[in-house]
Design an enzyme around this catalytic site. Sequence first.
Site, PDB file in Angstrom:
ATOM      1  N   ASP A 229       0.914  -1.526   0.181  1.00  0.00           N
ATOM      2  CA  ASP A 229       0.096   0.011   0.316  1.00  0.00           C
ATOM      3  C   ASP A 229       0.766   0.875  -0.079  1.00  0.00           C
ATOM      4  O   ASP A 229       2.283   1.686   0.305  1.00  0.00           O
ATOM      5  CB  ASP A 229      -0.551   0.018   0.969  1.00  0.00           C
ATOM      6  CG  ASP A 229      -2.048   0.868   1.279  1.00  0.00           C
ATOM      7  OD1 ASP A 229      -3.138   1.749  -0.318  1.00  0.00           O
ATOM      8  OD2 ASP A 229      -3.151   0.502   2.092  1.00  0.00           O
TER       9      ASP A 229
HETATM   10  C1  BGC Z   1      -4.940   3.476   0.275  1.00  0.00           C
HETATM   11  C2  BGC Z   1      -4.980   2.441  -1.453  1.00  0.00           C
HETATM   12  C3  BGC Z   1      -4.572   2.951  -2.334  1.00  0.00           C
HETATM   13  C4  BGC Z   1      -3.190   3.577  -3.030  1.00  0.00           C
HETATM   14  C5  BGC Z   1      -3.315   4.161  -3.690  1.00  0.00           C
HETATM   15  C6  BGC Z   1      -4.113   4.512   0.009  1.00  0.00           C
HETATM   16  O1  BGC Z   1      -3.366   5.649   0.829  1.00  0.00           O
HETATM   17  O2  BGC Z   1      -4.721   2.522   1.046  1.00  0.00           O
HETATM   18  O3  BGC Z   1      -6.417   1.692  -1.513  1.00  0.00           O
HETATM   19  O4  BGC Z   1      -5.026   2.112  -3.174  1.00  0.00           O
HETATM   20  O5  BGC Z   1      -3.615   4.587  -0.920  1.00  0.00           O
HETATM   21  O6  BGC Z   1      -4.282   5.581  -3.585  1.00  0.00           O
END
Ligand code: BGC
Length: 753
Positions: A229
């Site tokens: 993530d």
């Molecule tokens: C989120 C993800 C997301 C990623 C990219 C993160 O903060 O938890 O779900 O895909 O950012 O935007």
Amino acid sequence: MDVKALVSQMTLEEKAGLCSGLDFWHTKPVERLGVPSVMVSDGPHGLRKQDSAADHLGVNESIKAVCMPAACATAASFDRALIGKMGETIGDSCQHEQLGVVLGPAVNIKRSPLCGRNFEYFSEDPYLAGEMSAAYINGVQSKNVGTSIKHFAANNQEHRRMSSSSNVDERTLREIYFPAFEISVRKAQPWTVMCSYNRINGVYASENPWLLTDVLRKDWGFEGYVMSDWGAVSNRAAGVAAGLELEMPGSNGINDRKIIAAVKAGELDEKVLDVACERMLNITYRYLDNAKPETPWDMEADHLLSAQIAGECMVLLKNEGVLPLNKEDAVAFIGEFAAKPRFQGGGSSHINCFKTTSAVEAAQGLPVTYAQGYSVADDAATDEMIAEAVKAARAAKVAVVFAGLPDAYESEGYDRAHMKMPACQNKLIEAVAEANPNTVVVLYNGSPVEMPWLGKVKAVLEAYLGGQAVGIATVNVLYGDVNPSGHLAETFPVKLSDNPSYIFYGGEGNEAPYPEGIFVGYRYYDKKEMEVLFPFGHGLSYTTFAYSNLRLSADKITDQETVTATVTVTNTGDRAGKTVVQLYVGDRESTVLRPVRELKGFEKVELQPGESKDVTFTLDKRSFAYWNTQLHDWHVETGEFTVEVGQSSRQIEVSGVVTVESTVELPRHYTVDSIFMDVMADPKAAKAVGPVLAAIQEAFTPDEDTGEASQEAVSDEMGMAMMQYMPLRGLLSFVPDKVTDDTMAELLKTLNS
Ligand code: BGC
């Protein structure tokens, strides 16, 4: 592309570089060898492709796109084909926009109604979440675009999401928090998995070898690559060793240098790095070799598809004869959400819609008036607004209040503090219901709310966050052009404190305990026989259904065999409609704690008035098993199981019983501390212990000449009942003439042989 050969030509620096992003949204190219960079983008219910000024919280604008219903809504469709179609559509738009991976689906379990991201997640039930997720992944990937199932794992709160440790026992992880991922890997093989921010039992998901390698790859057979993530990496070299192939976004080379140093210091085997690069390139070329940028993207068509999907997701929670509305009747739409619907949540899934359609717009041409009722921006209803709403309600045959949760009430990044709707909206609903007995409430929200006014309104339609065309779907359902067929993928508790995680949710500092274990959602409410506002699986229709004639293909099977359950469903009303046939299994007698019932099958069935159809489910070992922590595997305890089929977890229509016999013997080891109860439950051990048992029974029987009083004080049954908890070592004290240290050693030898 011979990926192995390609990696063998790469320098250590190039390989380390490939394991982190170029920037926020691109993988790194290896120009010397002609490996291009590929773009990824959020998801999951539409595209959030950012061209410049990248951020990952949805703050900066992205390209215009189509916002489909969020997962809180699509799960309620209980319709695999429908969500598969949505996946295909998103896959096509990815091809058009040259995106190799869409970041989703998000499948974390709704442990508490408070999680700020519940709107992005499917369900409190792991089987439903897994089935919907697999259908979505298969849809997207049929277009040769990858998915990234997220957030692996046990990421059930936003509070301290980048530091907290979800402290969950092994059985609960396997039965509740893992299956949505497991089912998806087994049925749809997502190209990538996104590890979560949090730690699990103290170890960050991004550097957890048990999670990323033992469970994900060895147990389930995952073949793609794992990405972090955004910002989830703490120790990058440990991450590579654990099975985290790609760090996102890039770290400006800092972590690349750490990988290189670890290899040079002999702390990280270069072969592990090679495999990581191969896994990444396999996926990259799977997309590149099948890229179709000429794929058209018809946003208007997708807008209409979005409306159709939203219509299939809406859950009619209550209806006392007021719905569907009549197109000739005067109707008042009240509440700002009627004109400006809330249809998506905040954060990384936020989509820059090319257009939206509100219910007021969709109702054009119908005798519908509109009153604002409250202001979302001010989170308030002035006296004038209420007075105008009451006037409109009085003048109409039916008043429909559009309510729910404003953006600020639920979002990625933080959790809710309570389960209440805005006070101004509750006040408005009360005032309108007072003015017009035919009041309907439409809810636009991403997670359950308390409904203090429920007894005063005639109908409630839970529309969730239904995407940019939600207004069309709402009007279609209200007026009966679409017969509602959504069912709740989560329980609506009466109040927040009823939720099993209530006391512990959020944790203390960075420690987030999960002491409720497997008793999440209806698994808890059913066990407690607790009253709920609306149960898991609930959903009404404008027609009625009858379920009959449950047939099990066998009344006894082994855990290596399957049994089928067939039920006849009939549309007993006068309108075509869809019912969600739900099958639950419960262990009737178990030595481990088990829920009353667990969802093990569902099917959405369309029926014309008077029409009947048979629906068949196949149940296998997994349908009856629990996770045994001694075997570290699924295990069925021999015995009877109920098979229940119904229209909700609390509306069971037909049921039967099947006996399942285990073919696996649990390993047993006896010591002087083993108690008689456990020894006697094991037939082989019981036989060995038989003779000493007789002796001890005798020792417990009062002498005849001590008289009746003592006979009454300790009956045979009582003696036996007390004795069952005695450890074997008790024999040494109670029958010393029969059992000595030596005979005890002999006995244990026999028991353990
Ligand atoms: C989120 C993800 C997301 C990623 C990219 C993160 O903060 O938890 O779900 O895909 O950012 O935007």
